[in-house]
Design a protein around this motif. Sequence first.
Motif, PDB file in Angstrom:
ATOM      1  N   ALA A  17       1.079  -1.483  -0.224  1.00 60.74           N
ATOM      2  CA  ALA A  17      -0.045   0.033  -0.339  1.00 60.74           C
ATOM      3  C   ALA A  17       1.125   0.400  -0.230  1.00 60.74           C
ATOM      4  O   ALA A  17       0.552   2.324  -0.853  1.00 60.74           O
ATOM      5  CB  ALA A  17      -1.247   0.162   1.382  1.00 60.74           C
ATOM      6  N   LYS A  18       1.914   1.285   0.728  1.00 61.78           N
ATOM      7  CA  LYS A  18       2.814   2.642   1.205  1.00 61.78           C
ATOM      8  C   LYS A  18       3.715   2.837  -0.536  1.00 61.78           C
ATOM      9  O   LYS A  18       4.093   4.176  -0.600  1.00 61.78           O
ATOM     10  CB  LYS A  18       3.534   1.930   1.878  1.00 61.78           C
ATOM     11  CG  LYS A  18       2.581   2.240   3.111  1.00 61.78           C
ATOM     12  CD  LYS A  18       4.454   2.499   4.306  1.00 61.78           C
ATOM     13  CE  LYS A  18       4.460   1.227   5.413  1.00 61.78           C
ATOM     14  NZ  LYS A  18       5.084   1.373   5.937  1.00 61.78           N
ATOM     15  N   GLU A  19       3.910   1.800  -1.083  1.00 60.47           N
ATOM     16  CA  GLU A  19       4.496   1.393  -2.684  1.00 60.47           C
ATOM     17  C   GLU A  19       3.854   2.338  -3.653  1.00 60.47           C
ATOM     18  O   GLU A  19       3.977   3.099  -4.191  1.00 60.47           O
ATOM     19  CB  GLU A  19       5.126   0.484  -2.640  1.00 60.47           C
ATOM     20  CG  GLU A  19       6.297   0.180  -2.179  1.00 60.47           C
ATOM     21  CD  GLU A  19       6.306  -1.398  -2.151  1.00 60.47           C
ATOM     22  OE1 GLU A  19       6.177  -2.187  -3.152  1.00 60.47           O
ATOM     23  OE2 GLU A  19       7.514  -2.302  -1.626  1.00 60.47           O
ATOM     24  N   LEU A  20       2.698   1.837  -3.373  1.00 60.43           N
ATOM     25  CA  LEU A  20       1.517   2.132  -4.592  1.00 60.43           C
ATOM     26  C   LEU A  20       0.875   3.772  -3.874  1.00 60.43           C
ATOM     27  O   LEU A  20      -0.061   4.093  -4.974  1.00 60.43           O
ATOM     28  CB  LEU A  20      -0.057   1.648  -4.613  1.00 60.43           C
ATOM     29  CG  LEU A  20       0.721   0.337  -5.596  1.00 60.43           C
ATOM     30  CD1 LEU A  20      -0.378  -0.602  -5.084  1.00 60.43           C
ATOM     31  CD2 LEU A  20       2.073   0.299  -6.555  1.00 60.43           C
ATOM     32  N   LEU A  21       1.294   4.253  -2.568  1.00 56.10           N
ATOM     33  CA  LEU A  21       0.560   5.416  -2.128  1.00 56.10           C
ATOM     34  C   LEU A  21       0.497   7.181  -3.251  1.00 56.10           C
ATOM     35  O   LEU A  21       1.397   7.089  -4.067  1.00 56.10           O
ATOM     36  CB  LEU A  21       1.515   5.970  -0.694  1.00 56.10           C
ATOM     37  CG  LEU A  21       1.013   5.733  -0.182  1.00 56.10           C
ATOM     38  CD1 LEU A  21       0.965   6.001   1.342  1.00 56.10           C
ATOM     39  CD2 LEU A  21      -0.884   5.707   0.300  1.00 56.10           C
ATOM     40  N   GLY A  22      -0.438   7.427  -3.836  1.00 54.69           N
ATOM     41  CA  GLY A  22      -0.403   8.184  -4.299  1.00 54.69           C
ATOM     42  C   GLY A  22      -0.953   8.203  -5.882  1.00 54.69           C
ATOM     43  O   GLY A  22      -1.512   9.331  -6.793  1.00 54.69           O
ATOM     44  N   GLY A  23      -0.508   6.998  -6.126  1.00 52.47           N
ATOM     45  CA  GLY A  23      -0.759   6.365  -7.699  1.00 52.47           C
ATOM     46  C   GLY A  23      -2.069   5.692  -7.866  1.00 52.47           C
ATOM     47  O   GLY A  23      -2.672   6.101  -7.523  1.00 52.47           O
ATOM     48  N   GLU A  24      -1.031   4.488  -8.032  1.00 49.40           N
ATOM     49  CA  GLU A  24      -2.610   2.762  -8.069  1.00 49.40           C
ATOM     50  C   GLU A  24      -2.969   2.717  -6.476  1.00 49.40           C
ATOM     51  O   GLU A  24      -4.304   2.427  -6.911  1.00 49.40           O
ATOM     52  CB  GLU A  24      -1.839   1.591  -8.311  1.00 49.40           C
ATOM     53  CG  GLU A  24      -1.620   1.440  -9.424  1.00 49.40           C
ATOM     54  CD  GLU A  24      -1.687  -0.430  -9.587  1.00 49.40           C
ATOM     55  OE1 GLU A  24      -2.464  -0.991  -9.960  1.00 49.40           O
ATOM     56  OE2 GLU A  24      -0.177  -0.373  -9.215  1.00 49.40           O
ATOM     57  N   ALA A  25      -2.739   3.011  -5.221  1.00 46.86           N
ATOM     58  CA  ALA A  25      -3.933   3.140  -3.910  1.00 46.86           C
ATOM     59  C   ALA A  25      -3.933   5.304  -4.027  1.00 46.86           C
ATOM     60  O   ALA A  25      -3.490   6.129  -4.006  1.00 46.86           O
ATOM     61  CB  ALA A  25      -2.900   2.663  -3.625  1.00 46.86           C
ATOM     62  N   GLU A  26      -5.903   5.083  -4.034  1.00 46.95           N
ATOM     63  CA  GLU A  26      -5.373   5.820  -3.815  1.00 46.95           C
ATOM     64  C   GLU A  26      -6.855   6.082  -1.843  1.00 46.95           C
ATOM     65  O   GLU A  26      -6.954   5.166  -2.216  1.00 46.95           O
ATOM     66  CB  GLU A  26      -6.891   6.692  -4.415  1.00 46.95           C
ATOM     67  CG  GLU A  26      -6.378   7.112  -6.311  1.00 46.95           C
ATOM     68  CD  GLU A  26      -7.327   6.444  -7.445  1.00 46.95           C
ATOM     69  OE1 GLU A  26      -8.702   6.101  -7.135  1.00 46.95           O
ATOM     70  OE2 GLU A  26      -6.915   5.419  -8.491  1.00 46.95           O
ATOM     71  N   GLU A  27      -7.693   6.928  -2.176  1.00 45.28           N
ATOM     72  CA  GLU A  27      -8.537   6.864  -0.714  1.00 45.28           C
ATOM     73  C   GLU A  27      -9.068   5.810  -1.130  1.00 45.28           C
ATOM     74  O   GLU A  27      -9.499   6.462  -1.607  1.00 45.28           O
ATOM     75  CB  GLU A  27      -8.391   8.376  -0.460  1.00 45.28           C
ATOM     76  CG  GLU A  27      -9.782   8.160   1.273  1.00 45.28           C
ATOM     77  CD  GLU A  27      -9.997   9.285   0.908  1.00 45.28           C
ATOM     78  OE1 GLU A  27      -9.975   9.742   2.764  1.00 45.28           O
ATOM     79  OE2 GLU A  27     -10.916  10.399   0.693  1.00 45.28           O
ATOM     80  N   GLY A  28      -9.342   4.834  -0.490  1.00 40.72           N
ATOM     81  CA  GLY A  28     -10.915   4.198  -0.413  1.00 40.72           C
ATOM     82  C   GLY A  28     -10.024   2.245  -0.988  1.00 40.72           C
ATOM     83  O   GLY A  28     -10.441   1.723  -0.418  1.00 40.72           O
ATOM     84  N   THR A  29      -8.339   3.003  -1.533  1.00 34.65           N
ATOM     85  CA  THR A  29      -8.850   1.717  -2.107  1.00 34.65           C
ATOM     86  C   THR A  29      -7.376   0.774  -1.195  1.00 34.65           C
ATOM     87  O   THR A  29      -7.162   0.476  -0.223  1.00 34.65           O
ATOM     88  CB  THR A  29      -6.853   2.054  -2.483  1.00 34.65           C
ATOM     89  OG1 THR A  29      -6.871   3.110  -3.891  1.00 34.65           O
ATOM     90  CG2 THR A  29      -6.219   0.592  -3.999  1.00 34.65           C
TER      91      THR A  29
END
Length: 244
Positions: free
Chosen positions: A22-34
């Motif tokens: 999750a931390k690696e993908l933050l702000g990219g593939e992982a948005e709020e709620g992902t």
Amino acid sequence: MDTILGRKVLRFDAVESTNETAKELLGGEAEEGTVILAERQVAGRGRHGRAWFSPPGGLYCSVVLKPDDTNVPLINLISGMPVVKALRHWSVLATLKWPNDVVFRNRKIGGVLCEGVYRHETFWVVAGIGVNTNTPLDRLPTEVRGTATSLKAEAEIEVSNEEFLEYMLRDFDKVYKASQSSARNVLARDYMALCSTIRQRVAVETPHGTVRGSAIEVTPTGALVLMDDTGKRIEVEDGSVVPA
Ligand code: BTN
């Protein structure tokens, strides 16, 4: 009202830790709620640097949150509530051991590891949730086997992790939204209704030593309040509750 949590679920077979992914993908593939969901983890992490053994069968996920303020202790507190609610839905009367150990008859059945992270000047919280849904208990190391249990062992049914996750996220969405609004003031009360630490005599191992007393309440910011033998009120912000 729109559901925020779980609007995107990224599924993996095996990861080191869903919190790390999750931390690696933050702000990219992982948005709020992902939600990052994995079948198994090879380096699952628990609170206070402990390991979280994650064989196939259990539920391992991390929910990406972007709270309005940096109140991680409150989010840390409320993140265990949806786990308890979901277990109760499938008839396992679990409770929370402060702050967010999910227990049934003194055996651990789930846990939460919340981590606050800054990325590109935005503050995120990754709420990592592990639940022994269908975990084969004989696949756990001997040192934790005696103190762990699973939904399958207790309810004698197999609930799919997808179904469990969906139920849990629906409830998490409600408490998360409440935590971001003026309704946050009642969350500590709702939390205490699910917490078996309250009204018990406990010892809490904190980074500054062990404190003992009767647990009387949890503050709106998530601290556990103890009354010691001299009647002094002690607020504990972080620690592990152990038998007094
Ligand atoms: C604890 O009780 O110590 C917390 C356990 C948290 C385990 C979950 S499993 C999914 C997420 N990824 C991790 O590495 N840890 C959390």
